[in-house]
Design a protein around this motif. Structure first.
Motif, PDB file in Angstrom:
ATOM      1  N   VAL A   1       0.847  -1.208   0.000  1.00  0.00           N
ATOM      2  CA  VAL A   1       0.000   0.000   0.000  1.00  0.00           C
ATOM      3  C   VAL A   1       0.877   1.249   0.000  1.00  0.00           C
ATOM      4  CG1 VAL A   1      -1.708   1.315   1.328  1.00  0.00           C
ATOM      5  CG2 VAL A   1      -1.908  -1.179   1.168  1.00  0.00           C
ATOM      6  N   GLU A   2       1.921   1.203   0.864  1.00  0.00           N
ATOM      7  CA  GLU A   2       2.850   2.344   0.991  1.00  0.00           C
ATOM      8  C   GLU A   2       3.526   2.631  -0.344  1.00  0.00           C
ATOM      9  OE1 GLU A   2       6.733   4.195   1.318  1.00  0.00           O
ATOM     10  OE2 GLU A   2       6.492   2.040   1.032  1.00  0.00           O
ATOM     11  N   LYS A   3       3.914   1.549  -1.065  1.00  0.00           N
ATOM     12  CA  LYS A   3       4.590   1.704  -2.358  1.00  0.00           C
ATOM     13  C   LYS A   3       3.670   2.399  -3.358  1.00  0.00           C
ATOM     14  CE  LYS A   3       7.061  -0.858  -5.926  1.00  0.00           C
ATOM     15  NZ  LYS A   3       7.445  -2.202  -6.440  1.00  0.00           N
ATOM     16  N   GLN A   4       2.417   1.928  -3.401  1.00  0.00           N
ATOM     17  CA  GLN A   4       1.439   2.515  -4.343  1.00  0.00           C
ATOM     18  C   GLN A   4       1.235   4.002  -4.044  1.00  0.00           C
ATOM     19  OE1 GLN A   4      -2.090   0.131  -3.907  1.00  0.00           O
ATOM     20  NE2 GLN A   4      -1.129  -1.710  -4.741  1.00  0.00           N
ATOM     21  N   MET A   5       1.066   4.324  -2.770  1.00  0.00           N
ATOM     22  CA  MET A   5       0.834   5.714  -2.365  1.00  0.00           C
ATOM     23  C   MET A   5       2.056   6.596  -2.669  1.00  0.00           C
ATOM     24  SD  MET A   5      -2.203   5.936  -1.156  1.00  0.00           S
ATOM     25  CE  MET A   5      -3.533   4.899  -0.567  1.00  0.00           C
ATOM     26  N   ARG A   6       3.244   6.018  -2.396  1.00  0.00           N
ATOM     27  CA  ARG A   6       4.485   6.783  -2.606  1.00  0.00           C
ATOM     28  C   ARG A   6       4.690   7.102  -4.076  1.00  0.00           C
ATOM     29  NH1 ARG A   6       9.216   4.125  -3.211  1.00  0.00           N
ATOM     30  NH2 ARG A   6       8.378   2.348  -2.056  1.00  0.00           N
ATOM     31  N   LEU A   7       4.500   6.088  -4.914  1.00  0.00           N
ATOM     32  CA  LEU A   7       4.682   6.282  -6.361  1.00  0.00           C
ATOM     33  C   LEU A   7       3.622   7.220  -6.938  1.00  0.00           C
ATOM     34  CD1 LEU A   7       5.666   2.647  -7.404  1.00  0.00           C
ATOM     35  CD2 LEU A   7       7.169   4.606  -7.130  1.00  0.00           C
ATOM     36  N   ALA A   8       2.441   7.229  -6.305  1.00  0.00           N
ATOM     37  CA  ALA A   8       1.371   8.123  -6.759  1.00  0.00           C
ATOM     38  C   ALA A   8       1.553   9.544  -6.234  1.00  0.00           C
ATOM     39  CB  ALA A   8       0.019   7.569  -6.309  1.00  0.00           C
ATOM     40  N   GLY A   9       2.513   9.707  -5.290  1.00  0.00           N
ATOM     41  CA  GLY A   9       2.776  11.031  -4.696  1.00  0.00           C
ATOM     42  C   GLY A   9       1.723  11.450  -3.703  1.00  0.00           C
ATOM     43  N   ASP A  10       1.013  10.460  -3.119  1.00  0.00           N
ATOM     44  CA  ASP A  10      -0.039  10.758  -2.129  1.00  0.00           C
ATOM     45  C   ASP A  10       0.611  10.885  -0.741  1.00  0.00           C
ATOM     46  OD1 ASP A  10      -2.169  10.863  -0.406  1.00  0.00           O
ATOM     47  OD2 ASP A  10      -3.300   9.231  -1.344  1.00  0.00           O
TER      48      ASP A  10
ATOM     49  N   LEU B   1      11.997   1.552   5.541  1.00  0.00           N
ATOM     50  CA  LEU B   1      11.089   2.592   5.025  1.00  0.00           C
ATOM     51  C   LEU B   1      11.831   3.882   4.686  1.00  0.00           C
ATOM     52  CD1 LEU B   1       8.115   2.008   7.487  1.00  0.00           C
ATOM     53  CD2 LEU B   1       7.981   1.780   5.008  1.00  0.00           C
ATOM     54  N   SER B   2      12.845   4.233   5.495  1.00  0.00           N
ATOM     55  CA  SER B   2      13.579   5.479   5.243  1.00  0.00           C
ATOM     56  C   SER B   2      14.441   5.399   3.996  1.00  0.00           C
ATOM     57  CB  SER B   2      14.455   5.836   6.446  1.00  0.00           C
ATOM     58  OG  SER B   2      15.506   4.907   6.581  1.00  0.00           O
ATOM     59  N   LYS B   3      14.836   4.151   3.619  1.00  0.00           N
ATOM     60  CA  LYS B   3      15.749   3.993   2.480  1.00  0.00           C
ATOM     61  C   LYS B   3      15.028   3.690   1.161  1.00  0.00           C
ATOM     62  CE  LYS B   3      19.916   2.733   5.020  1.00  0.00           C
ATOM     63  NZ  LYS B   3      20.889   1.682   5.332  1.00  0.00           N
ATOM     64  N   ARG B   4      13.714   3.636   1.195  1.00  0.00           N
ATOM     65  CA  ARG B   4      12.964   3.341  -0.028  1.00  0.00           C
ATOM     66  C   ARG B   4      13.122   4.474  -1.042  1.00  0.00           C
ATOM     67  NH1 ARG B   4       7.568  -0.126   0.367  1.00  0.00           N
ATOM     68  NH2 ARG B   4       8.808  -1.930  -0.205  1.00  0.00           N
ATOM     69  N   ARG B   5      13.194   4.097  -2.324  1.00  0.00           N
ATOM     70  CA  ARG B   5      13.459   5.063  -3.391  1.00  0.00           C
ATOM     71  C   ARG B   5      12.352   6.113  -3.462  1.00  0.00           C
ATOM     72  NH1 ARG B   5      12.468   5.375  -8.930  1.00  0.00           N
ATOM     73  NH2 ARG B   5      11.318   3.425  -8.897  1.00  0.00           N
ATOM     74  N   GLY B   6      12.803   7.387  -3.487  1.00  0.00           N
ATOM     75  CA  GLY B   6      11.852   8.494  -3.598  1.00  0.00           C
ATOM     76  C   GLY B   6      10.944   8.653  -2.389  1.00  0.00           C
ATOM     77  N   GLN B   7      11.436   8.221  -1.218  1.00  0.00           N
ATOM     78  CA  GLN B   7      10.605   8.327  -0.006  1.00  0.00           C
ATOM     79  C   GLN B   7      10.302   9.794   0.301  1.00  0.00           C
ATOM     80  OE1 GLN B   7       8.205   7.422   1.852  1.00  0.00           O
ATOM     81  NE2 GLN B   7       9.204   5.574   2.619  1.00  0.00           N
ATOM     82  N   LEU B   8       9.063  10.072   0.632  1.00  0.00           N
ATOM     83  CA  LEU B   8       8.623  11.449   0.871  1.00  0.00           C
ATOM     84  C   LEU B   8       9.131  11.963   2.223  1.00  0.00           C
ATOM     85  CD1 LEU B   8       4.926  10.941  -0.276  1.00  0.00           C
ATOM     86  CD2 LEU B   8       6.748  11.998  -1.598  1.00  0.00           C
TER      87      LEU B   8
END
Length: 441
Positions: free
Chosen positions: A17-26, A57-64
């Protein structure tokens, strides 16, 4: 095992879920997914998994940025819930590594370091705690509340004093201007303009500005006590004495006013010391402790003080102050005698232009050698101007002249000389004219 399997499955699901939201910029969705993952780990009391997930979570690509901030803030609430010290330290270190180098979580990192330093201090590792605290330069944090900044720097100063690193303690203390404590907190805060940094509210455990003022001056007293700088110690006590909460309570201000009196007497003669002495004598509260008012009056009055009489009168007060406050060092009794001798020499210099060393020694109740030594020390320190004729055994006192007085006297002498030259020229010219007139006749 089943619980662990359920936890891993739930985390995996939330990670997707987190990946989908992150990639969507939500932003809101990502933040919720991240905090839910941490909440699951906390509810299961899986501390190792919690640490791992924070790092992942902090190291995920493009983390907000907002997600990382929310994650750090959420995890900080769990620190006090940890079962033991080792788990607590591990969680703090994990959050510290995640927030390192990220300006948007610099305040959280400073608070984490402060908690870690407190744990280290409780374990007896004061030097390690001081080193940890010195890594953080909170004075550059624009969003941190002023009181929290001051409290943090004061903690750095305290740890440096505890490890007896007085040089670093002084450097750190200079980051705080004493004027900051006099700011009017009652004024309404201005609303930040668009684009300005929003200053966070200080946490509930941070003391008020006036409490911080007292802590600051108490720490400075510890620093100046190490150097035996009596005048600065006196000024610190004076600042504490002026705090409204202290001045309203006689139980608090009486011992502080006693200390102010003692340190004024112990301070070497100086314009600042003289000013403080006179302002303290004018204080109405001093009449509550008449013995100390009498002591200050003796110092102000230009009369020779008998050391033995003074010591007999105030010895018990001095010893009590030494025993209870532990602020007067071992050297204080010697310094007190030294100040009385200096006072007496200054008094003698006011009344005598020339005096024999033998008579001076009698007035000071000292031997000739001691009197000469004390007088020489005062001349070297420029407290007074005097010359000693050793073969004749005579001391000549002179008034110290500043550069303006010397220039004025030189100008006056020069003016007199020019007047005399002008008068002489006029007389010569007159005589010549009279002589010429006589020849013509």
């Amino acid at each position: 095992m089943a619980n662990t399997g359920n936890l891993d499955a739930a985390i995996e699901q939330l990670l997707n879920v987190e990946k989908q939201m992150r990639l969507a910029g939500d932003v809101a969705g990502t933040r919720k997914a991240v905090t839910d993952i941490l909440q699951l780990c906390f509810d299961a009391r899986a501390w190792k998994t919690l640490n791992d997930q924070i790092v992942v979570l902090s190291k995920r690509r493009g983390q907000l940025k907002q997600a990382v901030t929310a994650m750090v803030q959420q995890a900080m609430q769990y620190i006090d819930e940890t079962p033991d010290v080792e788990t607590r330290i591990e969680l703090i270190k994990t959050l510290n590594s995640v927030s390192a180098g990220k300006i948007y979580v610099e305040i959280e990192r400073a608070r984490l370091i402060k908690k870690l330093a407190k744990i280290k201090e409780e374990q007896g590792l004061v030097a390690e705690a001081a080193d940890l605290m010195q890594e953080i330069a909170v004075e550059t944090f624009g969003a941190m509340a002023k009181t929290e900044k001051i409290a943090f720097i004061l903690e750095q100063v305290r740890l440096c004093l505890d490890r007896q690193d007085y040089v670093r303690a002084q450097i750190l203390s200079r980051k705080i201007s004493p004027r900051v404590f006099d700011a009017d907190t009652s004024k309404e805060k201005k609303k930040p303009k668009e684009g300005d940094n929003v200053v966070e509210e200080a946490p509930a455990d941070i003391p008020s500005l006036l409490e911080l003022k007292q802590i600051y001056y108490e720490l400075m007293i510890r620093y100046y006590t190490h150097n035996n700088d009596y005048l600065e110690i006196c000024r610190c006590y004076k600042a504490i004495y002026e705090i409204p909460s202290v001045k309203e309570d006689p139980a608090k201000w009486v011992p502080i006013l006693r200390k102010i009196c003692w340190y004024l007497v112990l301070s070497p003669y100086d314009p600042m010391q003289s000013s403080l002495l006179n302002s303290t004598l004018e204080d109405k509260n001093l009449s509550e402790i008449p013995s100390f008012k009498l002591l200050l009056k003796q110092i102000v009055t230009m009369e020779v003080i008998q050391w033995t009489t003074l010591w007999d009168t105030y010895k018990s007060d001095f010893e009590n102050e030494k025993a209870t406050g532990k602020s007067l060092g071992e050297k204080a009794a010697e310094d007190l005698r030294q100040r009385i001798i200096e006072h007496n020499i200054l008094v003698v210099s006011k009344y005598y232009a020339r005096i024999t060393l033998k008579r001076l020694a009698e007035l000071l109740c000292l031997s000739v050698q001691e009197a000469e030594k004390h007088l020489s020390d005062m001349v070297v320190s420029k407290a007074l101007v005097a010359k000693i004729d050793r073969p004749m055994g005579i001391v000549c006192f002179q008034t110290a002249k500043d550069s303006n007085d010397i220039l004025n006297s030189w100008a006056a002498n020069l003016e007199k000389l020019l007047d005399l030259v002008e008068k002489s020229c006029h007389q010569i010219h007159k005589e010549t004219m009279v002589h010429k007139a006589a020849l013509k006749v």
